[in-house]
Design a protein around this motif. Structure first.
Motif, PDB file in Angstrom:
ATOM      1  N   SER A 145      -0.585 -82.539  34.505  1.00  0.00           N
ATOM      2  CA  SER A 145      -0.885 -82.038  36.206  1.00  0.00           C
ATOM      3  C   SER A 145      -1.971 -83.359  36.685  1.00  0.00           C
ATOM      4  O   SER A 145      -2.731 -83.828  35.868  1.00  0.00           O
ATOM      5  CB  SER A 145      -2.041 -81.017  36.032  1.00  0.00           C
ATOM      6  OG  SER A 145      -2.632 -80.630  37.172  1.00  0.00           O
ATOM      7  N   MET A 187      -8.858 -69.219  43.237  1.00  0.00           N
ATOM      8  CA  MET A 187     -10.017 -69.907  42.580  1.00  0.00           C
ATOM      9  C   MET A 187     -11.355 -68.794  42.755  1.00  0.00           C
ATOM     10  O   MET A 187     -11.994 -68.446  41.701  1.00  0.00           O
ATOM     11  CB  MET A 187     -10.514 -71.070  43.111  1.00  0.00           C
ATOM     12  CG  MET A 187     -11.518 -71.905  42.457  1.00  0.00           C
ATOM     13  SD  MET A 187     -12.141 -73.494  43.005  1.00  0.00           S
ATOM     14  CE  MET A 187     -10.682 -74.247  42.731  1.00  0.00           C
ATOM     15  N   ASN A 205     -11.573 -77.083  46.560  1.00  0.00           N
ATOM     16  CA  ASN A 205     -10.719 -78.073  46.343  1.00  0.00           C
ATOM     17  C   ASN A 205     -11.145 -79.507  47.206  1.00  0.00           C
ATOM     18  O   ASN A 205     -10.231 -80.249  47.350  1.00  0.00           O
ATOM     19  CB  ASN A 205      -9.461 -77.884  46.676  1.00  0.00           C
ATOM     20  CG  ASN A 205      -8.702 -76.765  45.446  1.00  0.00           C
ATOM     21  OD1 ASN A 205      -8.556 -77.134  44.413  1.00  0.00           O
ATOM     22  ND2 ASN A 205      -8.603 -75.620  45.985  1.00  0.00           N
ATOM     23  N   GLU A 233     -13.632 -81.414  43.787  1.00  0.00           N
ATOM     24  CA  GLU A 233     -13.316 -80.425  42.921  1.00  0.00           C
ATOM     25  C   GLU A 233     -14.556 -79.231  42.940  1.00  0.00           C
ATOM     26  O   GLU A 233     -15.736 -80.004  42.789  1.00  0.00           O
ATOM     27  CB  GLU A 233     -12.591 -80.697  41.296  1.00  0.00           C
ATOM     28  CG  GLU A 233     -11.336 -81.357  41.238  1.00  0.00           C
ATOM     29  CD  GLU A 233     -10.251 -80.596  41.559  1.00  0.00           C
ATOM     30  OE1 GLU A 233      -9.057 -81.028  41.910  1.00  0.00           O
ATOM     31  OE2 GLU A 233     -10.566 -79.158  41.821  1.00  0.00           O
ATOM     32  N   GLY A 289      -0.552 -69.979  40.743  1.00  0.00           N
ATOM     33  CA  GLY A 289      -1.110 -69.795  41.909  1.00  0.00           C
ATOM     34  C   GLY A 289      -0.239 -70.663  43.021  1.00  0.00           C
ATOM     35  O   GLY A 289      -0.023 -69.884  44.038  1.00  0.00           O
ATOM     36  N   THR A 290       0.473 -71.559  42.776  1.00  0.00           N
ATOM     37  CA  THR A 290       1.689 -72.043  43.612  1.00  0.00           C
ATOM     38  C   THR A 290       2.598 -71.306  43.880  1.00  0.00           C
ATOM     39  O   THR A 290       2.866 -71.021  45.092  1.00  0.00           O
ATOM     40  CB  THR A 290       2.079 -73.346  42.972  1.00  0.00           C
ATOM     41  OG1 THR A 290       1.051 -74.807  42.806  1.00  0.00           O
ATOM     42  CG2 THR A 290       3.212 -73.927  43.824  1.00  0.00           C
ATOM     43  N   ASP A 304      -6.521 -67.259  50.134  1.00  0.00           N
ATOM     44  CA  ASP A 304      -6.188 -67.757  48.862  1.00  0.00           C
ATOM     45  C   ASP A 304      -7.358 -67.824  47.985  1.00  0.00           C
ATOM     46  O   ASP A 304      -8.078 -68.486  47.999  1.00  0.00           O
ATOM     47  CB  ASP A 304      -5.539 -69.318  49.023  1.00  0.00           C
ATOM     48  CG  ASP A 304      -5.517 -69.839  47.854  1.00  0.00           C
ATOM     49  OD1 ASP A 304      -4.803 -70.858  47.839  1.00  0.00           O
ATOM     50  OD2 ASP A 304      -5.579 -69.299  46.592  1.00  0.00           O
ATOM     51  N   TYR A 320      -6.496 -76.744  49.314  1.00  0.00           N
ATOM     52  CA  TYR A 320      -5.284 -76.701  48.398  1.00  0.00           C
ATOM     53  C   TYR A 320      -4.915 -75.345  47.766  1.00  0.00           C
ATOM     54  O   TYR A 320      -5.747 -74.607  47.496  1.00  0.00           O
ATOM     55  CB  TYR A 320      -5.803 -77.553  47.381  1.00  0.00           C
ATOM     56  CG  TYR A 320      -4.578 -77.856  46.225  1.00  0.00           C
ATOM     57  CD1 TYR A 320      -4.815 -77.390  45.126  1.00  0.00           C
ATOM     58  CD2 TYR A 320      -3.573 -78.725  46.442  1.00  0.00           C
ATOM     59  CE1 TYR A 320      -3.749 -77.566  43.666  1.00  0.00           C
ATOM     60  CE2 TYR A 320      -2.610 -78.996  45.551  1.00  0.00           C
ATOM     61  CZ  TYR A 320      -2.759 -78.097  44.072  1.00  0.00           C
ATOM     62  OH  TYR A 320      -1.609 -78.540  43.342  1.00  0.00           O
ATOM     63  N   LYS A 328      -5.625 -67.949  38.088  1.00  0.00           N
ATOM     64  CA  LYS A 328      -6.678 -68.414  37.162  1.00  0.00           C
ATOM     65  C   LYS A 328      -7.131 -67.125  36.441  1.00  0.00           C
ATOM     66  O   LYS A 328      -6.532 -66.878  35.434  1.00  0.00           O
ATOM     67  CB  LYS A 328      -7.770 -69.085  38.286  1.00  0.00           C
ATOM     68  CG  LYS A 328      -7.258 -70.557  38.696  1.00  0.00           C
ATOM     69  CD  LYS A 328      -8.273 -71.287  39.367  1.00  0.00           C
ATOM     70  CE  LYS A 328      -7.771 -72.416  40.218  1.00  0.00           C
ATOM     71  NZ  LYS A 328      -7.251 -73.511  39.444  1.00  0.00           N
TER      72      LYS A 328
HETATM   73  P1  KE4 Z   1      -1.834 -73.339  40.363  1.00  0.00           P
HETATM   74  O1  KE4 Z   1      -0.421 -73.357  40.763  1.00  0.00           O
HETATM   75  O2  KE4 Z   1      -2.649 -74.725  39.728  1.00  0.00           O
HETATM   76  O3  KE4 Z   1      -2.080 -72.222  39.232  1.00  0.00           O
HETATM   77  O4  KE4 Z   1      -2.621 -72.946  41.385  1.00  0.00           O
HETATM   78  C1  KE4 Z   1      -2.684 -73.599  42.719  1.00  0.00           C
HETATM   79  C2  KE4 Z   1      -3.972 -73.412  43.627  1.00  0.00           C
HETATM   80  C3  KE4 Z   1      -3.864 -72.516  44.621  1.00  0.00           C
HETATM   81  N1  KE4 Z   1      -4.964 -72.163  45.413  1.00  0.00           N
HETATM   82  C4  KE4 Z   1      -6.112 -72.688  44.792  1.00  0.00           C
HETATM   83  C5  KE4 Z   1      -7.475 -72.427  45.885  1.00  0.00           C
HETATM   84  C6  KE4 Z   1      -6.236 -73.415  43.774  1.00  0.00           C
HETATM   85  O5  KE4 Z   1      -7.419 -73.841  43.565  1.00  0.00           O
HETATM   86  C7  KE4 Z   1      -5.108 -73.917  42.942  1.00  0.00           C
HETATM   87  C8  KE4 Z   1      -5.439 -74.873  41.733  1.00  0.00           C
HETATM   88  N2  KE4 Z   1      -6.524 -75.433  41.820  1.00  0.00           N
HETATM   89  C9  KE4 Z   1      -6.282 -76.723  40.894  1.00  0.00           C
HETATM   90  C10 KE4 Z   1      -7.596 -77.208  40.836  1.00  0.00           C
HETATM   91  N3  KE4 Z   1      -8.449 -77.442  42.027  1.00  0.00           N
HETATM   92  C11 KE4 Z   1      -5.582 -76.342  39.604  1.00  0.00           C
HETATM   93  C12 KE4 Z   1      -5.720 -77.814  38.903  1.00  0.00           C
HETATM   94  C13 KE4 Z   1      -4.570 -78.257  38.359  1.00  0.00           C
HETATM   95  O6  KE4 Z   1      -3.571 -78.407  39.519  1.00  0.00           O
HETATM   96  O7  KE4 Z   1      -4.373 -79.046  37.232  1.00  0.00           O
END
Ligand code: KE4
Length: 416
Positions: A3, A222, A191, A380, A97-98, A219, A124, A247
């Protein structure tokens, strides 16, 4: 490096290879131990290798790892989420989360028959193409505009507005009102550091969405189960139409979710025409870790204690910065926090970008050398867990007294 966010792009130097974690600490491959405020970027709210979580995982893994079929565990976690999060009547489990935000976007577009989505600069929402616009987290850290490989056709329908700027959202609706499917927002922006909604911001988004027939999507990947058991929507009393989670709900294993109004969620396949699927969605191990984590978070006093730890940390940091005459501003809510080498206030991305990243860099390394593991980017948020004790906060502040002196020696201000 699996990542980009973990790279030390913003601070220089070599990322630590972590070998194990226990409670609020992690150990690197050289045997150095650190008080951990990254917490795997949020999921480890009950600390590393929590005995209850490990017990639940051992029990689940003894029955296999994945079946690609309905299991009782995913229904139970879904029930726990629906009981906890005020606006969520039905939920779909996914693996990141994506994925959660990607699916929420597809559903919002299908449900409204509209194509545009509005997001906020510095927020983000994972690395799905249409949301890699003025994104925070790793995109901001790397200073890239969005990402190469994303055709402009994929982002032309994404409308941007500054965070905490209701007038800008009102103008966007004035221009594209009937084309905007949803407003997607981090109810607490984690973020671009940590930025709280100004009073009335979230309520204003709710009113504008209602007036223009758009959906409000929180969203809470977090903030969900982080700032309160019911997330930011419980804390601020604003009810979105859809919520994205991640998360904490996986307890450190790959699990995320999107959910909300039943009339919307019923449009998701197989009940409805909006396709969604996933090989490991609702994975039994992730469900077990998530359910064990949420059980621990239901105990009385958990959130006031998390908030007290986070406030003690940021108030202590601010006191030391003031003693040493360093421009510094902080934010904390529940178990998440942030800080900027900036006089403050910081209410959006433009101000966050003016913070002294050169001083952050010096501070970060001085803390790391003294055994405090912070996120390697000024864009962050940081996290405390139920495993952080007052003594850990005190040890962190002792390290900070040295680290601020290191930061103060950085004279030439380069804000990026
Ligand atoms: P993931 O796809 O990383 O599980 O979630 C994406 C995402 C979606 N929405 C929010 C508010 C988020 O903060 C995130 C992911 N956060 C990052 C760090 N700020 C994850 C760390 C990384 O991507 O390695």
């Amino acid at each position: 490096m699996n990542s980009a966010v973990r790279a030390f792009g913003a601070v220089g130097g070599t990322p630590r290879f972590i070998e194990k974690g226990k409670g609020c600490r992690v150990w690197d491959a050289d045997g150095n131990s650190y008080i951990d405020y990254v917490g795997s970027w949020g999921p480890l709210i009950v600390g590393h290798a929590n005995p209850s979580v490990l017990r639940a995982l051992r029990s689940a893994i003894s029955r296999g790892t994945s079946f690609g079929a309905p299991t009782e565990a995913e229904v139970e976690l879904a029930d726990a989420i629906c009981s906890a999060v005020p606006s969520v009547e039905q939920v779909r489990m996914v693996s990141s989360g994506t994925e959660a935000t990607m699916c929420a976007l597809r559903l919002a577009r299908a449900a409204t028959g509209r194509d545009r989505v509005l997001k906020f600069d510095g927020c983000y929402h994972g690395h799905v193409d249409p949301l890699l616009v003025a994104a925070g987290s790793g995109v901001a850290t790397l200073g890239v505009p969005g990402s190469v490989g994303v055709p402009s056709a994929f982002t032309d329908l994404t409308v941007q507005a500054p965070y905490n700027d209701l007038a800008a959202v009102d103008s966007a609706f004035a221009r594209w009102g009937r084309e905007i499917a949803c407003v997607l927002v981090e109810p607490v922006a984690g973020n671009m550091g940590c930025i709280l909604p100004v009073p009335g911001f979230l309520e204003g988004l709710r009113a504008l969405c209602d007036r223009h027939g758009a959906l409000l999507v929180f969203d809470e990947v977090m903030t969900g189960f982080r700032v309160a058991y019911g997330g930011a929507q419980q804390l601020f009393g604003v009810r979105p139409d859809l919520t994205c989670l991640g998360k904490v709900v996986g307890g450190g294993l790959p699990a995320a979710a999107f959910g909300g109004r039943r009339d919307l969620m019923q449009q998701i396949a197989p009940a409805g025409p909006v396709f969604q699927a996933g090989t490991l969605s609702g994975n039994p191990l992730a469900m077990a870790a998530g359910r064990a984590t949420l059980e621990l978070l239901r105990r009385p006093g958990v959130y006031p204690t998390l908030a007290a730890r986070g406030n003690a940390l940021v108030d202590g940091l601010a006191d030391i910065a003031r003693e040493q005459g360093i421009e510094f501003t902080t934010a904390a809510i529940g178990g998440m926090f942030g800080f900027y080498f900036h006089p403050g206030p910081v209410t959006g991305f433009e101000e966050a970008k003016k913070s002294r990243s050169d001083r952050f860099r010096a501070f970060f390394h001085a803390m790391l050398e003294q055994g405090v593991y912070l996120a390697p980017s000024p864009y962050e948020a940081g996290f405390v867990s139920t495993a952080h004790r007052p003594a850990d906060i005190e040890a962190t502040l002792s390290a900070a007294r040295v680290a601020f002196r290191r930061a103060a020696r950085v004279r030439t201000g380069t804000s990026r």
